[in-house]
Design a protein around this motif. Structure first.
Motif, PDB file in Angstrom:
ATOM      1  N   ASN A 134      59.996  29.737  40.591  1.00 17.99           N
ATOM      2  CA  ASN A 134      58.940  30.601  40.089  1.00 17.99           C
ATOM      3  C   ASN A 134      57.842  30.827  41.118  1.00 17.99           C
ATOM      4  OD1 ASN A 134      60.107  30.848  37.527  1.00 17.99           O
ATOM      5  ND2 ASN A 134      59.139  28.987  36.789  1.00 17.99           N
ATOM      6  N   ALA A 135      57.946  30.147  42.257  1.00 16.79           N
ATOM      7  CA  ALA A 135      56.853  30.169  43.228  1.00 16.79           C
ATOM      8  C   ALA A 135      56.557  31.576  43.730  1.00 16.79           C
ATOM      9  CB  ALA A 135      57.181  29.247  44.400  1.00 16.79           C
ATOM     10  N   ALA A 136      57.599  32.375  43.966  1.00 19.47           N
ATOM     11  CA  ALA A 136      57.374  33.718  44.518  1.00 19.47           C
ATOM     12  C   ALA A 136      56.604  34.583  43.535  1.00 19.47           C
ATOM     13  CB  ALA A 136      58.714  34.360  44.872  1.00 19.47           C
ATOM     14  N   TYR A 137      56.971  34.498  42.246  1.00 20.56           N
ATOM     15  CA  TYR A 137      56.267  35.332  41.272  1.00 20.56           C
ATOM     16  C   TYR A 137      54.822  34.876  41.118  1.00 20.56           C
ATOM     17  CZ  TYR A 137      56.148  38.868  37.655  1.00 20.56           C
ATOM     18  OH  TYR A 137      55.870  40.005  36.964  1.00 20.56           O
ATOM     19  N   GLN A 138      54.605  33.566  41.118  1.00 17.66           N
ATOM     20  CA  GLN A 138      53.243  33.051  41.025  1.00 17.66           C
ATOM     21  C   GLN A 138      52.412  33.490  42.224  1.00 17.66           C
ATOM     22  OE1 GLN A 138      53.976  28.846  40.537  1.00 17.66           O
ATOM     23  NE2 GLN A 138      54.001  28.982  38.322  1.00 17.66           N
ATOM     24  N   ALA A 139      53.040  33.504  43.392  1.00 17.50           N
ATOM     25  CA  ALA A 139      52.326  33.961  44.592  1.00 17.50           C
ATOM     26  C   ALA A 139      51.928  35.422  44.465  1.00 17.50           C
ATOM     27  CB  ALA A 139      53.194  33.751  45.831  1.00 17.50           C
ATOM     28  N   THR A 140      52.781  36.242  43.822  1.00 16.95           N
ATOM     29  CA  THR A 140      52.461  37.652  43.613  1.00 16.95           C
ATOM     30  C   THR A 140      51.268  37.805  42.684  1.00 16.95           C
ATOM     31  OG1 THR A 140      54.749  38.330  43.983  1.00 16.95           O
ATOM     32  CG2 THR A 140      53.342  39.845  42.761  1.00 16.95           C
ATOM     33  N   ILE A 141      51.247  37.022  41.601  1.00 23.36           N
ATOM     34  CA  ILE A 141      50.097  37.051  40.684  1.00 23.36           C
ATOM     35  C   ILE A 141      48.824  36.697  41.433  1.00 23.36           C
ATOM     36  CG2 ILE A 141      49.049  35.957  38.662  1.00 23.36           C
ATOM     37  CD1 ILE A 141      51.920  35.544  37.592  1.00 23.36           C
ATOM     38  N   ARG A 142      48.890  35.636  42.191  1.00 21.52           N
ATOM     39  CA  ARG A 142      47.714  35.175  42.949  1.00 21.52           C
ATOM     40  C   ARG A 142      47.246  36.237  43.938  1.00 21.52           C
ATOM     41  NH1 ARG A 142      49.926  30.925  44.374  1.00 21.52           N
ATOM     42  NH2 ARG A 142      50.578  31.452  46.496  1.00 21.52           N
ATOM     43  N   GLN A 143      48.194  36.875  44.619  1.00 23.37           N
ATOM     44  CA  GLN A 143      47.836  37.872  45.619  1.00 23.37           C
ATOM     45  C   GLN A 143      47.249  39.124  44.965  1.00 23.37           C
ATOM     46  OE1 GLN A 143      50.946  39.607  48.330  1.00 23.37           O
ATOM     47  NE2 GLN A 143      49.864  38.348  49.804  1.00 23.37           N
ATOM     48  N   CYS A 144      47.785  39.535  43.823  1.00 23.23           N
ATOM     49  CA  CYS A 144      47.210  40.668  43.103  1.00 23.23           C
ATOM     50  C   CYS A 144      45.759  40.393  42.709  1.00 23.23           C
ATOM     51  CB  CYS A 144      48.039  40.989  41.858  1.00 23.23           C
ATOM     52  SG  CYS A 144      49.609  41.832  42.186  1.00 23.23           S
ATOM     53  N   LEU A 145      45.484  39.180  42.263  1.00 24.14           N
ATOM     54  CA  LEU A 145      44.112  38.824  41.901  1.00 24.14           C
ATOM     55  C   LEU A 145      43.218  38.769  43.135  1.00 24.14           C
ATOM     56  CD1 LEU A 145      44.852  36.124  39.168  1.00 24.14           C
ATOM     57  CD2 LEU A 145      43.940  38.423  38.802  1.00 24.14           C
ATOM     58  N   ASP A 146      43.771  38.341  44.274  1.00 19.56           N
ATOM     59  CA  ASP A 146      43.015  38.371  45.533  1.00 19.56           C
ATOM     60  C   ASP A 146      42.558  39.790  45.841  1.00 19.56           C
ATOM     61  OD1 ASP A 146      43.361  35.663  45.975  1.00 19.56           O
ATOM     62  OD2 ASP A 146      45.050  35.915  47.358  1.00 19.56           O
ATOM     63  N   VAL A 147      43.488  40.743  45.716  1.00 15.09           N
ATOM     64  CA  VAL A 147      43.176  42.138  46.019  1.00 15.09           C
ATOM     65  C   VAL A 147      42.154  42.691  45.029  1.00 15.09           C
ATOM     66  CG1 VAL A 147      44.120  44.476  46.131  1.00 15.09           C
ATOM     67  CG2 VAL A 147      45.351  42.581  47.196  1.00 15.09           C
ATOM     68  N   MET A 148      42.327  42.384  43.742  1.00 15.07           N
ATOM     69  CA  MET A 148      41.350  42.819  42.746  1.00 15.07           C
ATOM     70  C   MET A 148      39.950  42.326  43.107  1.00 15.07           C
ATOM     71  SD  MET A 148      43.143  42.286  39.045  1.00 15.07           S
ATOM     72  CE  MET A 148      44.863  42.661  38.767  1.00 15.07           C
ATOM     73  N   GLN A 149      39.862  41.062  43.447  1.00 15.88           N
ATOM     74  CA  GLN A 149      38.573  40.473  43.785  1.00 15.88           C
ATOM     75  C   GLN A 149      37.958  41.166  45.000  1.00 15.88           C
ATOM     76  OE1 GLN A 149      38.552  36.283  45.151  1.00 15.88           O
ATOM     77  NE2 GLN A 149      37.145  35.900  43.465  1.00 15.88           N
ATOM     78  N   ALA A 150      38.778  41.398  46.019  1.00 14.87           N
ATOM     79  CA  ALA A 150      38.279  42.045  47.234  1.00 14.87           C
ATOM     80  C   ALA A 150      37.884  43.493  46.983  1.00 14.87           C
ATOM     81  CB  ALA A 150      39.340  41.970  48.332  1.00 14.87           C
ATOM     82  N   CYS A 151      38.531  44.145  46.026  1.00 12.59           N
ATOM     83  CA  CYS A 151      38.241  45.549  45.730  1.00 12.59           C
ATOM     84  C   CYS A 151      37.148  45.725  44.672  1.00 12.59           C
ATOM     85  CB  CYS A 151      39.509  46.260  45.270  1.00 12.59           C
ATOM     86  SG  CYS A 151      40.758  46.451  46.564  1.00 12.59           S
ATOM     87  N   GLY A 152      36.577  44.629  44.199  1.00 10.25           N
ATOM     88  CA  GLY A 152      35.479  44.724  43.254  1.00 10.25           C
ATOM     89  C   GLY A 152      35.879  44.936  41.811  1.00 10.25           C
ATOM     90  N   VAL A 153      37.143  44.690  41.467  1.00 11.56           N
ATOM     91  CA  VAL A 153      37.565  44.794  40.066  1.00 11.56           C
ATOM     92  C   VAL A 153      36.878  43.695  39.256  1.00 11.56           C
ATOM     93  CG1 VAL A 153      39.511  44.577  38.476  1.00 11.56           C
ATOM     94  CG2 VAL A 153      39.777  45.837  40.623  1.00 11.56           C
ATOM     95  N   ARG A 154      36.278  44.074  38.150  1.00  9.29           N
ATOM     96  CA  ARG A 154      35.542  43.099  37.334  1.00  9.29           C
ATOM     97  C   ARG A 154      36.387  42.492  36.223  1.00  9.29           C
ATOM     98  NH1 ARG A 154      29.391  45.509  36.491  1.00  9.29           N
ATOM     99  NH2 ARG A 154      28.873  45.669  38.712  1.00  9.29           N
ATOM    100  N   THR A 155      37.318  43.282  35.683  1.00 13.81           N
ATOM    101  CA  THR A 155      38.127  42.803  34.561  1.00 13.81           C
ATOM    102  C   THR A 155      39.599  42.997  34.873  1.00 13.81           C
ATOM    103  OG1 THR A 155      36.382  43.389  32.973  1.00 13.81           O
ATOM    104  CG2 THR A 155      38.605  43.049  32.094  1.00 13.81           C
ATOM    105  N   PRO A 156      40.322  41.947  35.240  1.00 13.39           N
ATOM    106  CA  PRO A 156      41.768  42.079  35.435  1.00 13.39           C
ATOM    107  C   PRO A 156      42.449  42.448  34.120  1.00 13.39           C
ATOM    108  CG  PRO A 156      40.942  40.027  36.376  1.00 13.39           C
ATOM    109  CD  PRO A 156      39.836  40.599  35.554  1.00 13.39           C
ATOM    110  N   CYS A 157      43.411  43.355  34.200  1.00 13.36           N
ATOM    111  CA  CYS A 157      44.211  43.737  33.035  1.00 13.36           C
ATOM    112  C   CYS A 157      45.584  43.091  33.179  1.00 13.36           C
ATOM    113  CB  CYS A 157      44.340  45.250  32.948  1.00 13.36           C
ATOM    114  SG  CYS A 157      42.754  46.108  32.782  1.00 13.36           S
TER     115      CYS A 157
END
Length: 364
Positions: free
Chosen positions: A185-208
């Motif tokens: 499951n590590a690869a999928y978890q890494a994708t979740i983590r990376q998507c949240l990294d990008v959201m944070q860097a792009c100023g997204v306030r509420t992840p969907c």
């Protein structure tokens, strides 16, 4: 049965680069090469081809996902190596390797999507080939240019999260261990983590957060101003995704879910896949009783086979609004528990036609 391990795109690129370097410096094409792995071991990789290409050598490797295949399984990873003007190894991305266009990733904007660990692995493999080549004079300083490319990489990337992450034009060259562990499951978890990294860097306030493509599509149809970059499909990783939301410091989250996943979240399952989180319809029947459904309905729910069967029975009845509110309240409590923070949690509950069955006030 023992499951077969594969190797990453980073290992494939390192092997192709080493084979091309050896061919360039010795004049002999390689059938296979031995490459270093980031985890510390080594692996022998078969070379698909190695041939003269202009002023350099082009070598190719077929990426093997083992018994954990993904969209890059059987992809052809290439390395073109030629002598460079400067000492050392200059690594570049070619056709089929994506370019980073958004912040929040381990690679700077404008650079090819070759992550730091495989970048180091490729450089180490090429350096080994330079040292081992029989015709290489250690007193002579040699510079090499290495270009990594992927056949059909742009096409393959459309089946990954790369477009959402702001990686355009191809796939990423990845791998922190060098090997692919079967059904990890590590690869999928890494994708979740990376998507949240990008959201944070792009100023997204509420992840969907959604559990798949269809629930995400329904959520974005219901909220058309929601950008793709604000969404991440977390599959069944309920606890993990909320832990990462908390670690990233988000103060609110919006879930788009179907009934069965909502019931499992309300029951507090950390991982909601059917093989590890059985849907307990007797618990749901008890909640139905608490919401005022009559005894016969509750008995039918308890004796049902699937969440869909239960929903077909419950949704037309007036008490369903109370039940949906109860489920989202319980799921919210589990969400905050796994997150470790008292963040704002909202839910949109859909049926399989995309109709909104229930939504909390903030999600409206």
């Amino acid at each position: 049965m023992t499951l077969r391990h594969g190797f990453t795109t980073g290992t494939a690129a390192a092997a192709a680069a080493k084979a091309a370097t050896l061919h360039l410096l010795t004049g002999r094409a390689q059938d296979c090469v031995d490459v270093p792995l980031p985890a510390g071991q080594r692996m022998t990789i078969t070379i698909l081809e190695s041939r003269i290409d202009g002023e350099g050598i082009m070598a190719a490797v077929v990426k093997d996902g083992g018994d954990d295949p993904d969209v890059t399984h059987r992809a052809v990873i290439r390395a073109r190596v030629r002598r460079g003007a400067e000492d050392g190894v200059a690594l570049r991305g070619g056709p089929g390797v994506g370019i980073v266009t958004r912040p929040g990733l381990p690679v700077p904007i404008g650079m090819p999507a070759i992550n730091p660990v495989p970048r180091q692995q490729i450089t180490q493999a090429v350096t080994e080939a330079m040292a081992n080549a029989a015709t290489y004079d250690m007193n002579e300083k040699v510079g090499l240019e290495v270009e990594i490319s992927v056949d059909r990489g742009e096409e393959l990337a459309q089946k990954t999260f790369n477009p959402r992450l702001g990686i355009i034009g191809g796939i990423s060259i990845l791998g922190t261990r060098g090997t692919v562990k079967p059904f990890s499951n590590a690869a999928y978890q890494a994708t979740i983590r990376q998507c949240l990294d990008v959201m944070q860097a792009c100023g997204v306030r509420t992840p969907c957060l959604t559990t798949g493509g269809r629930s995400e599509r329904f959520l974005r149809q219901a909220r058309p101003r929601t950008p793709e970059t604000a969404c991440v499909q977390v599959a069944d990783f309920f606890a993990y995704s909320m832990k990462e939301v908390g670690r990233h410091g988000f103060n609110s989250v919006l879930w788009g879910v179907f009934f069965g996943k909502l019931v499992k979240q309300a029951q507090g399952h950390r991982y909601t896949h059917a093989r590890s989180a059985e849907l307990d319809l007797t618990i749901l029947a008890g909640w139905c009783a608490d919401c005022g459904f009559d005894r016969q309905v509750c008995r039918e729910v308890a004796g049902g086979n699937t969440a869909m069967q239960a929903l077909e029975l419950l949704a037309p009845l007036p008490q369903s609004a109370t039940l949906f509110a109860l489920l989202t309240d319980k799921a919210t409590a589990a969400t905050r528990l796994f997150c470790g923070r008292n963040l704002q949690v909202d839910y949109m509950l859909f049926n399989f036609s995309g109709q909104i069955l229930h939504q909390t006030s903030e999600a409206a």
